[in-house]
Design a protein around this motif. Structure first.
Motif, PDB file in Angstrom:
ATOM      1  N   PHE A  45      14.816   9.138  -1.323  1.00 53.35           N
ATOM      2  CA  PHE A  45      13.982   8.963  -0.139  1.00 53.35           C
ATOM      3  C   PHE A  45      14.874   8.931   1.093  1.00 53.35           C
ATOM      4  CE2 PHE A  45      11.647   7.173  -3.667  1.00 53.35           C
ATOM      5  CZ  PHE A  45      10.371   7.697  -3.483  1.00 53.35           C
ATOM      6  N   ILE A  46      14.633   9.853   1.998  1.00 52.24           N
ATOM      7  CA  ILE A  46      15.344   9.871   3.272  1.00 52.24           C
ATOM      8  C   ILE A  46      14.381   9.301   4.302  1.00 52.24           C
ATOM      9  CG2 ILE A  46      16.460  11.305   5.022  1.00 52.24           C
ATOM     10  CD1 ILE A  46      17.050  13.301   2.701  1.00 52.24           C
ATOM     11  N   VAL A  47      14.800   8.218   4.937  1.00 48.78           N
ATOM     12  CA  VAL A  47      13.893   7.487   5.822  1.00 48.78           C
ATOM     13  C   VAL A  47      14.370   7.574   7.265  1.00 48.78           C
ATOM     14  CG1 VAL A  47      12.801   5.266   6.278  1.00 48.78           C
ATOM     15  CG2 VAL A  47      13.350   5.914   3.928  1.00 48.78           C
ATOM     16  N   LEU A  48      13.499   8.093   8.109  1.00 49.89           N
ATOM     17  CA  LEU A  48      13.747   8.183   9.546  1.00 49.89           C
ATOM     18  C   LEU A  48      12.747   7.248  10.220  1.00 49.89           C
ATOM     19  CD1 LEU A  48      13.983  12.081   9.672  1.00 49.89           C
ATOM     20  CD2 LEU A  48      15.894  10.466   9.693  1.00 49.89           C
ATOM     21  N   ALA A  49      13.045   5.973  10.136  1.00 57.00           N
ATOM     22  CA  ALA A  49      12.122   4.954  10.644  1.00 57.00           C
ATOM     23  C   ALA A  49      12.904   3.702  11.002  1.00 57.00           C
ATOM     24  CB  ALA A  49      11.065   4.637   9.586  1.00 57.00           C
ATOM     25  N   GLY A  50      12.327   2.928  11.893  1.00 56.37           N
ATOM     26  CA  GLY A  50      12.945   1.671  12.274  1.00 56.37           C
ATOM     27  C   GLY A  50      12.772   0.615  11.199  1.00 56.37           C
ATOM     28  N   LEU A  51      13.512  -0.454  11.346  1.00 56.78           N
ATOM     29  CA  LEU A  51      13.495  -1.536  10.352  1.00 56.78           C
ATOM     30  C   LEU A  51      12.103  -2.077  10.065  1.00 56.78           C
ATOM     31  CD1 LEU A  51      16.656  -3.683  11.165  1.00 56.78           C
ATOM     32  CD2 LEU A  51      16.198  -2.293   9.142  1.00 56.78           C
ATOM     33  N   GLU A  52      11.300  -2.247  11.085  1.00 57.93           N
ATOM     34  CA  GLU A  52       9.971  -2.818  10.855  1.00 57.93           C
ATOM     35  C   GLU A  52       9.138  -1.956   9.910  1.00 57.93           C
ATOM     36  OE1 GLU A  52       8.739  -5.808  11.703  1.00 57.93           O
ATOM     37  OE2 GLU A  52      10.702  -6.266  12.520  1.00 57.93           O
ATOM     38  N   TYR A  53       9.396  -0.647   9.923  1.00 55.70           N
ATOM     39  CA  TYR A  53       8.637   0.252   9.059  1.00 55.70           C
ATOM     40  C   TYR A  53       9.176   0.304   7.635  1.00 55.70           C
ATOM     41  CZ  TYR A  53       5.457   1.884  12.596  1.00 55.70           C
ATOM     42  OH  TYR A  53       4.449   1.932  13.519  1.00 55.70           O
ATOM     43  N   ILE A  54      10.407  -0.104   7.432  1.00 54.99           N
ATOM     44  CA  ILE A  54      10.946  -0.011   6.071  1.00 54.99           C
ATOM     45  C   ILE A  54      11.255  -1.355   5.428  1.00 54.99           C
ATOM     46  CG2 ILE A  54      11.838   2.312   6.385  1.00 54.99           C
ATOM     47  CD1 ILE A  54      14.618   1.077   6.670  1.00 54.99           C
ATOM     48  N   ASN A  55      11.228  -2.431   6.202  1.00 49.28           N
ATOM     49  CA  ASN A  55      11.566  -3.750   5.653  1.00 49.28           C
ATOM     50  C   ASN A  55      10.765  -4.107   4.415  1.00 49.28           C
ATOM     51  OD1 ASN A  55      13.694  -4.533   7.243  1.00 49.28           O
ATOM     52  ND2 ASN A  55      12.420  -5.605   8.734  1.00 49.28           N
ATOM     53  N   SER A  56       9.481  -3.781   4.412  1.00 53.16           N
ATOM     54  CA  SER A  56       8.638  -4.205   3.288  1.00 53.16           C
ATOM     55  C   SER A  56       8.688  -3.257   2.092  1.00 53.16           C
ATOM     56  CB  SER A  56       7.194  -4.393   3.754  1.00 53.16           C
ATOM     57  OG  SER A  56       6.709  -3.212   4.336  1.00 53.16           O
ATOM     58  N   ILE A  57       9.411  -2.141   2.219  1.00 52.18           N
ATOM     59  CA  ILE A  57       9.480  -1.206   1.083  1.00 52.18           C
ATOM     60  C   ILE A  57      10.902  -0.935   0.595  1.00 52.18           C
ATOM     61  CG2 ILE A  57       7.317  -0.060   1.718  1.00 52.18           C
ATOM     62  CD1 ILE A  57       9.007   2.269   2.835  1.00 52.18           C
TER      63      ILE A  57
ATOM     64  N   LYS B 189       0.844  -1.204   0.000  1.00 51.24           N
ATOM     65  CA  LYS B 189       0.000   0.000   0.000  1.00 51.24           C
ATOM     66  C   LYS B 189       0.881   1.256   0.000  1.00 51.24           C
ATOM     67  CE  LYS B 189      -3.390   2.451   2.826  1.00 51.24           C
ATOM     68  NZ  LYS B 189      -4.065   2.533   4.114  1.00 51.24           N
ATOM     69  N   ILE B 190       1.920   1.262   0.831  1.00 53.24           N
ATOM     70  CA  ILE B 190       2.832   2.410   0.883  1.00 53.24           C
ATOM     71  C   ILE B 190       3.488   2.621  -0.476  1.00 53.24           C
ATOM     72  CG2 ILE B 190       5.017   3.277   1.863  1.00 53.24           C
ATOM     73  CD1 ILE B 190       2.697   3.478   3.832  1.00 53.24           C
ATOM     74  N   LEU B 191       3.967   1.546  -1.089  1.00 55.16           N
ATOM     75  CA  LEU B 191       4.625   1.648  -2.396  1.00 55.16           C
ATOM     76  C   LEU B 191       3.669   2.158  -3.466  1.00 55.16           C
ATOM     77  CD1 LEU B 191       6.776  -1.588  -2.246  1.00 55.16           C
ATOM     78  CD2 LEU B 191       7.642   0.776  -2.278  1.00 55.16           C
ATOM     79  N   LEU B 192       2.434   1.704  -3.437  1.00 53.18           N
ATOM     80  CA  LEU B 192       1.446   2.183  -4.399  1.00 53.18           C
ATOM     81  C   LEU B 192       1.196   3.677  -4.200  1.00 53.18           C
ATOM     82  CD1 LEU B 192      -0.605   1.632  -6.639  1.00 53.18           C
ATOM     83  CD2 LEU B 192      -2.262   1.036  -4.870  1.00 53.18           C
TER      84      LEU B 192
END
Length: 148
Positions: A106-118, A90-93
């Motif tokens: 993309f600069i990501v300020l998030a833990g692994l669980e939030y970025i693993n799937s994207i 859903k996030i990728l879409l």
């Protein structure tokens, strides 16, 4: 992109005001100082949020939660492995509708669980907090903000 947090206001408000933890506030300040085109919040419940999107409080997480914490907070919805995959899709879409997944940075300020799937679908990704422990992130963000 900044991940949501569990500490929230108890009323409907803009996403940037909903999340109340020091980590979220420092992440947002850092993102704003970078002066990027867009800042998004990765919400376990709502998906990809703009800062001014009006939302209601919720009790859901993508993060792993200990059995003890689940018992203390029985209303908390923790996404399953399959739900995390669906959430990531859903996030990728949503991202693909407003950005170029292959060209945009993309600069990501998030833990692994939030970025693993994207993470595998974003070509140009920067993770300033990668390798920084949860309890060290606020002081590290303060340092990063001072360097801008």
């Amino acid at each position: 992109m900044i991940s949501c947090v569990s500490k929230k206001m108890n009323k409907r408000t803009k996403a940037k005001e909903m999340y109340q933890s020091p980590l979220f506030k420092h992440s947002l300040e850092y993102a704003e100082r970078l002066n990027r085109d867009k800042i998004f919040i990765l919400s376990a419940h709502y998906g990809l949020l703009t800062l001014n999107t009006e939302i209601k409080p919720y009790d859901m997480t993508i993060s792993n939660v200990s059995k003890k914490n689940r018992e203390r907070k029985p209303q908390l919805k923790v996404l399953t492995k399959d739900e995390k995959v669906i959430w990531g899709q859903k996030i990728l879409l949503e991202l693909s509708n407003i950005s170029d997944l292959k060209k945009d940075k993309f600069i990501v300020l998030a833990g692994l669980e939030y970025i693993n799937s994207i993470i595998n679908f974003l070509v140009n990704i920067e993770q300033p907090l990668k390798g920084v422990g949860l309890f060290d992130r606020i002081s590290y963000l303060k340092k990063l903000k001072d360097e801008i």
